[in-house]
Design a protein around this motif. Sequence first.
Motif, PDB file in Angstrom:
ATOM      1  N   ASN A 124      -3.466  10.080  -5.778  1.00 51.67           N
ATOM      2  CA  ASN A 124      -4.395   8.957  -5.836  1.00 51.67           C
ATOM      3  C   ASN A 124      -4.560   8.259  -4.499  1.00 51.67           C
ATOM      4  OD1 ASN A 124      -5.407   8.810  -8.581  1.00 51.67           O
ATOM      5  ND2 ASN A 124      -3.306   8.333  -9.190  1.00 51.67           N
ATOM      6  N   ASP A 125      -4.032   8.870  -3.445  1.00 48.76           N
ATOM      7  CA  ASP A 125      -4.164   8.314  -2.100  1.00 48.76           C
ATOM      8  C   ASP A 125      -3.712   6.863  -2.058  1.00 48.76           C
ATOM      9  OD1 ASP A 125      -4.742   8.259   0.617  1.00 48.76           O
ATOM     10  OD2 ASP A 125      -6.801   7.585   0.305  1.00 48.76           O
ATOM     11  N   GLU A 126      -2.560   6.603  -2.683  1.00 46.73           N
ATOM     12  CA  GLU A 126      -1.987   5.257  -2.687  1.00 46.73           C
ATOM     13  C   GLU A 126      -0.541   5.329  -2.228  1.00 46.73           C
ATOM     14  OE1 GLU A 126      -4.078   2.598  -6.137  1.00 46.73           O
ATOM     15  OE2 GLU A 126      -2.488   3.968  -6.782  1.00 46.73           O
ATOM     16  N   VAL A 137      -0.113  -2.446  -1.533  1.00 48.16           N
ATOM     17  CA  VAL A 137      -0.517  -1.073  -1.812  1.00 48.16           C
ATOM     18  C   VAL A 137      -1.582  -0.712  -0.786  1.00 48.16           C
ATOM     19  CG1 VAL A 137      -2.225  -1.810  -3.538  1.00 48.16           C
ATOM     20  CG2 VAL A 137      -1.400   0.567  -3.512  1.00 48.16           C
ATOM     21  N   ARG A 138      -1.422   0.464  -0.171  1.00 48.35           N
ATOM     22  CA  ARG A 138      -2.379   0.937   0.830  1.00 48.35           C
ATOM     23  C   ARG A 138      -3.229   2.036   0.225  1.00 48.35           C
ATOM     24  NH1 ARG A 138      -0.103   1.937   6.722  1.00 48.35           N
ATOM     25  NH2 ARG A 138       0.261  -0.298   6.335  1.00 48.35           N
ATOM     26  N   HIS A 139      -4.535   1.864   0.250  1.00 46.81           N
ATOM     27  CA  HIS A 139      -5.485   2.850  -0.268  1.00 46.81           C
ATOM     28  C   HIS A 139      -6.603   3.022   0.744  1.00 46.81           C
ATOM     29  CE1 HIS A 139      -7.755   5.214  -3.134  1.00 46.81           C
ATOM     30  NE2 HIS A 139      -8.806   4.423  -2.967  1.00 46.81           N
ATOM     31  N   ASP A 140      -6.839   4.252   1.153  1.00 47.13           N
ATOM     32  CA  ASP A 140      -7.852   4.531   2.184  1.00 47.13           C
ATOM     33  C   ASP A 140      -7.618   3.700   3.433  1.00 47.13           C
ATOM     34  OD1 ASP A 140      -9.161   6.431   0.683  1.00 47.13           O
ATOM     35  OD2 ASP A 140     -10.621   5.018  -0.153  1.00 47.13           O
TER      36      ASP A 140
END
Length: 274
Positions: A124-126, A137-140
């Motif tokens: 989930n690219d998290e 939380v880091r996303h993209d």
Amino acid sequence: MAITTEVADAELAVAAALAGATVVREMYGKPLERIDKGAGDFATAADVAAEKAILDMIRAARPGDALLGEESGREGAADAERTWLTDPLCGTLNYAARSMLVAVNVALRTRDGLTAAASADPFNDEVFWTDGEHAHVRHDGVDSKLVPSSASGLVDVNLDPPFPNAPRFLAARLLADPAFMEAFRPRVLSTTLAVAWVAAGRRAAYVTDGHLRDSVHFAAGIAVCRAAGCVVTDLGGGPLHDGAGGLIVAADHETHGTLLGMVGRQATAGRSAP
């Protein structure tokens, strides 16, 4: 990002977890060699490769630190001032069955406790991370603050052995408690990604038995949850890491108190049984 000795510990934890997550994602669905660990447990070639990617990065940036890996064991002194704890693929059984519910966990234990950690979701690219004080939380590439919430009513209960507190406490018995079924909705994911989800407000709580001292499985999630403001105790409501105390992580004190009462009733019932 170039990983050097000047990179902050939290950023190193994030980068290392993402390096492991890349390996896990790339090897997903491929035929993988299994390494038998006994008692029905095993690792896969993906576990080993992901751990190598993580530890190689940490060694390069922190050559003087000790390492404790799920697959490779300890490197460095057991009483080192700084030790990196690594679980390269938490949810190996899920992964081998082609289920994407897994986590890649990296945490730094120092004399001051868990001071940096990251728990990455490869699919989930998290990545859930903390510098020991704040949790995000880091996303993209974008960081968002983690905010715990019990609104979902979902509680993950770990059913994987060992169960050192049996018969005083059994996770399966908690699921059968009518009070539990009335207050919560159970989930059983068999990955510590669910611990980080408590910090993110996606779970109301998480409960497990087991030994938590220097646990490569739980250290990252515990650090993230503490920094996010969750209530984190052993099964008796006391501090963690004092023997085989198990773990309750809750989004708030009310949820924690409710679960603590249910666990306590198990212990009382066990003492009164003939």
